[in-house]
Scaffold this motif. Structure first.
Motif, PDB file in Angstrom:
ATOM      1  N   GLY A 116      53.852   1.893  11.373  1.00  0.00           N
ATOM      2  CA  GLY A 116      54.539   2.030  12.654  1.00  0.00           C
ATOM      3  C   GLY A 116      55.048   3.441  12.833  1.00  0.00           C
ATOM      4  N   THR A 117      55.218   3.788  14.084  1.00  0.00           N
ATOM      5  CA  THR A 117      55.683   5.112  14.443  1.00  0.00           C
ATOM      6  C   THR A 117      56.854   4.972  15.402  1.00  0.00           C
ATOM      7  OG1 THR A 117      53.419   5.885  14.272  1.00  0.00           O
ATOM      8  CG2 THR A 117      54.973   7.334  15.385  1.00  0.00           C
ATOM      9  N   PRO A 118      57.950   5.622  15.129  1.00  0.00           N
ATOM     10  CA  PRO A 118      58.295   6.376  13.935  1.00  0.00           C
ATOM     11  C   PRO A 118      58.610   5.447  12.761  1.00  0.00           C
ATOM     12  CG  PRO A 118      60.181   6.337  15.410  1.00  0.00           C
ATOM     13  CD  PRO A 118      59.049   5.620  16.113  1.00  0.00           C
ATOM     14  N   PRO A 119      58.804   6.004  11.545  1.00  0.00           N
ATOM     15  CA  PRO A 119      59.066   5.176  10.368  1.00  0.00           C
ATOM     16  C   PRO A 119      60.404   4.430  10.462  1.00  0.00           C
ATOM     17  CG  PRO A 119      58.880   7.520   9.781  1.00  0.00           C
ATOM     18  CD  PRO A 119      58.703   7.411  11.257  1.00  0.00           C
ATOM     19  N   PRO A 120      60.588   3.410   9.602  1.00  0.00           N
ATOM     20  CA  PRO A 120      61.830   2.625   9.610  1.00  0.00           C
ATOM     21  C   PRO A 120      63.076   3.493   9.489  1.00  0.00           C
ATOM     22  CG  PRO A 120      60.235   1.649   8.115  1.00  0.00           C
ATOM     23  CD  PRO A 120      59.669   2.964   8.553  1.00  0.00           C
ATOM     24  N   GLY A 121      64.083   3.137  10.265  1.00  0.00           N
ATOM     25  CA  GLY A 121      65.369   3.824  10.212  1.00  0.00           C
ATOM     26  C   GLY A 121      65.504   5.015  11.140  1.00  0.00           C
ATOM     27  N   THR A 122      64.419   5.411  11.791  1.00  0.00           N
ATOM     28  CA  THR A 122      64.467   6.551  12.706  1.00  0.00           C
ATOM     29  C   THR A 122      65.207   6.140  13.982  1.00  0.00           C
ATOM     30  OG1 THR A 122      62.337   7.334  11.879  1.00  0.00           O
ATOM     31  CG2 THR A 122      63.046   8.184  14.022  1.00  0.00           C
ATOM     32  N   PRO A 123      66.170   6.934  14.432  1.00  0.00           N
ATOM     33  CA  PRO A 123      66.858   6.604  15.688  1.00  0.00           C
ATOM     34  C   PRO A 123      65.877   6.584  16.873  1.00  0.00           C
ATOM     35  CG  PRO A 123      68.075   8.284  14.484  1.00  0.00           C
ATOM     36  CD  PRO A 123      66.740   8.122  13.790  1.00  0.00           C
ATOM     37  N   LEU A 124      66.078   5.623  17.779  1.00  0.00           N
ATOM     38  CA  LEU A 124      65.237   5.475  18.976  1.00  0.00           C
ATOM     39  C   LEU A 124      66.113   5.517  20.222  1.00  0.00           C
ATOM     40  CD1 LEU A 124      63.101   2.366  17.874  1.00  0.00           C
ATOM     41  CD2 LEU A 124      62.384   4.759  17.786  1.00  0.00           C
ATOM     42  N   ALA A 125      65.611   6.116  21.282  1.00  0.00           N
ATOM     43  CA  ALA A 125      66.311   6.072  22.567  1.00  0.00           C
ATOM     44  C   ALA A 125      66.150   4.694  23.191  1.00  0.00           C
ATOM     45  CB  ALA A 125      65.761   7.151  23.501  1.00  0.00           C
ATOM     46  N   ASP A 126      65.019   4.053  22.914  1.00  0.00           N
ATOM     47  CA  ASP A 126      64.704   2.752  23.493  1.00  0.00           C
ATOM     48  C   ASP A 126      63.855   1.975  22.479  1.00  0.00           C
ATOM     49  OD1 ASP A 126      62.703   0.954  25.148  1.00  0.00           O
ATOM     50  OD2 ASP A 126      64.443   1.354  26.439  1.00  0.00           O
ATOM     51  N   PRO A 127      64.069   0.667  22.309  1.00  0.00           N
ATOM     52  CA  PRO A 127      63.253  -0.099  21.358  1.00  0.00           C
ATOM     53  C   PRO A 127      61.749   0.034  21.607  1.00  0.00           C
ATOM     54  CG  PRO A 127      65.071  -1.439  22.124  1.00  0.00           C
ATOM     55  CD  PRO A 127      65.087  -0.173  22.941  1.00  0.00           C
ATOM     56  N   ALA A 128      61.342   0.271  22.845  1.00  0.00           N
ATOM     57  CA  ALA A 128      59.923   0.411  23.179  1.00  0.00           C
ATOM     58  C   ALA A 128      59.324   1.719  22.643  1.00  0.00           C
ATOM     59  CB  ALA A 128      59.726   0.335  24.692  1.00  0.00           C
ATOM     60  N   ASP A 129      60.173   2.587  22.101  1.00  0.00           N
ATOM     61  CA  ASP A 129      59.680   3.847  21.540  1.00  0.00           C
ATOM     62  C   ASP A 129      59.033   3.667  20.166  1.00  0.00           C
ATOM     63  OD1 ASP A 129      60.591   5.132  23.787  1.00  0.00           O
ATOM     64  OD2 ASP A 129      62.425   5.898  22.835  1.00  0.00           O
ATOM     65  N   TRP A 130      59.165   2.483  19.577  1.00  0.00           N
ATOM     66  CA  TRP A 130      58.515   2.200  18.293  1.00  0.00           C
ATOM     67  C   TRP A 130      57.187   1.511  18.567  1.00  0.00           C
ATOM     68  CZ3 TRP A 130      56.850  -2.238  15.713  1.00  0.00           C
ATOM     69  CH2 TRP A 130      56.473  -2.046  14.383  1.00  0.00           C
ATOM     70  N   HIS A 131      56.158   1.920  17.838  1.00  0.00           N
ATOM     71  CA  HIS A 131      54.823   1.350  18.017  1.00  0.00           C
ATOM     72  C   HIS A 131      54.275   0.887  16.680  1.00  0.00           C
ATOM     73  CE1 HIS A 131      54.942   2.965  22.054  1.00  0.00           C
ATOM     74  NE2 HIS A 131      55.344   4.110  21.521  1.00  0.00           N
ATOM     75  N   ALA A 132      53.847  -0.377  16.638  1.00  0.00           N
ATOM     76  CA  ALA A 132      53.254  -0.922  15.414  1.00  0.00           C
ATOM     77  C   ALA A 132      51.921  -0.246  15.140  1.00  0.00           C
ATOM     78  CB  ALA A 132      53.048  -2.432  15.566  1.00  0.00           C
ATOM     79  N   ASP A 133      51.709   0.045  13.880  1.00  0.00           N
ATOM     80  CA  ASP A 133      50.442   0.632  13.447  1.00  0.00           C
ATOM     81  C   ASP A 133      50.223   0.193  11.999  1.00  0.00           C
ATOM     82  OD1 ASP A 133      48.124   2.106  13.217  1.00  0.00           O
ATOM     83  OD2 ASP A 133      49.171   3.995  12.857  1.00  0.00           O
ATOM     84  N   PRO A 134      49.889  -1.098  11.797  1.00  0.00           N
ATOM     85  CA  PRO A 134      49.751  -1.605  10.433  1.00  0.00           C
ATOM     86  C   PRO A 134      48.678  -0.844   9.658  1.00  0.00           C
ATOM     87  CG  PRO A 134      49.422  -3.364  12.056  1.00  0.00           C
ATOM     88  CD  PRO A 134      49.572  -2.087  12.803  1.00  0.00           C
ATOM     89  N   VAL A 135      49.060  -0.466   8.432  1.00  0.00           N
ATOM     90  CA  VAL A 135      48.123   0.262   7.580  1.00  0.00           C
ATOM     91  C   VAL A 135      48.419  -0.095   6.125  1.00  0.00           C
ATOM     92  CG1 VAL A 135      49.600   2.326   7.603  1.00  0.00           C
ATOM     93  CG2 VAL A 135      47.178   2.540   7.069  1.00  0.00           C
ATOM     94  N   ILE A 136      47.377  -0.326   5.376  1.00  0.00           N
ATOM     95  CA  ILE A 136      47.526  -0.778   3.991  1.00  0.00           C
ATOM     96  C   ILE A 136      48.323   0.205   3.140  1.00  0.00           C
ATOM     97  CG2 ILE A 136      45.287   0.152   3.281  1.00  0.00           C
ATOM     98  CD1 ILE A 136      45.044  -2.264   1.360  1.00  0.00           C
ATOM     99  N   THR A 137      48.225   1.487   3.413  1.00  0.00           N
ATOM    100  CA  THR A 137      48.938   2.470   2.592  1.00  0.00           C
ATOM    101  C   THR A 137      50.454   2.389   2.762  1.00  0.00           C
ATOM    102  OG1 THR A 137      48.638   4.140   4.310  1.00  0.00           O
ATOM    103  CG2 THR A 137      47.008   4.093   2.511  1.00  0.00           C
TER     104      THR A 137
END
Length: 180
Positions: A119-140
Motif C-alpha cells: 500500500g501507498t503510503p506505508p503504514p503509519g504515514t499521516p494522511l489528509a484524507d483516508p482516500a489518500d491510501w491505496h492498496a497495492d498488495p505485494v509479496i515482498t
C-alpha cells in the motif's frame, strides 16, 4: 482447574481453536513489543498459526509497519489472550523471527486480506484524507512473524481462589503454580 497438565492443554486448545473459528477468543491476541522511542507498543493482531509440538505461534504483518521495525531491533515480545467465557488470561512471552515474502504463506492469505500487505503510503504515514491510501498488495511486504514460545503464564479467574501457573522453556515446560 487444579491440574497443571490440564491447564496447559486448555491453553493450547484455546490457541488452536483460533485457527478454525473466527469467533474464538485467541484469534485476536494483543501483541506487545518494545517501542522504538522507549516504552511499549501494543496492537491487536490475527493469530495465523499455532503449533503445540514446536511451541510456536505465527502472525503476519506488513514489512513496512512499525511492529516489523520494533521486532527487527528487539525480537522479544508478548502475546496476550483473554477468554471471557473461561475467565482465563494467557500471557505468552515469545522471541520473534521475521520471514519475508514466503510464497507458500502468501498463497494461504485470502485475496481480500492481502491488501494489508502493501500500500501507498506505508503504514503509519499521516494522511489528509483516508482516500489518500491505496492498496497495492505485494509479496515482498508480507511478513510472517514466527513466535517461538519462551514462557506461558495462565491466570484463571473463574477458579476460587484464583489460580495462576507459569510454564517456561528453560525448565522443559514443567509448569508451576505462582501467586495470583
Amino acid at each position: 482447574m487444579t491440574d497443571l497438565a490440564r491447564l496447559w492443554d486448555t491453553a493450547w486448545g484455546l490457541l488452536e481453536a483460533a485457527l478454525s473459528d473466527r469467533a474464538a477468543p485467541a484469534r485476536l491476541p494483543v501483541l506487545a513489543t518494545a517501542g522504538l522511542e522507549g516504552g511499549a507498543s501494543a496492537r491487536v493482531v490475527v493469530l495465523r498459526g499455532a503449533d503445540r509440538a514446536a511451541r510456536r505461534l505465527e502472525i503476519h504483518a506488513d514489512a513496512a509497519s512499525l511492529k516489523a521495525a520494533e521486532l527487527a531491533r528487539d525480537p522479544a515480545a508478548t502475546l496476550l489472550v483473554w477468554d471471557p467465557a473461561r475467565q482465563m488470561q494467557l500471557r505468552l512471552q515469545v522471541r520473534v523471527g521475521l520471514l519475508a515474502g514466503d510464497p507458500g504463506r502468501w498463497q494461504a492469505v485470502p485475496e481480500l486480506a492481502r491488501a494489508a500487505y502493501g500500500g501507498t503510503p506505508p503504514p503509519g504515514t499521516p494522511l489528509a484524507d483516508p482516500a489518500d491510501w491505496h492498496a497495492d498488495p505485494v509479496i515482498t511486504r508480507h511478513l510472517a512473524l514466527i513466535c517461538d514460545l519462551q514462557a506461558l503464564e495462565i491466570l484463571h479467574l473463574e477458579a476460587q481462589p484464583h489460580r495462576r501457573a507459569l510454564f517456561r522453556a528453560e525448565t522443559g515446560w514443567q509448569g508451576g503454580w505462582i501467586a495470583p
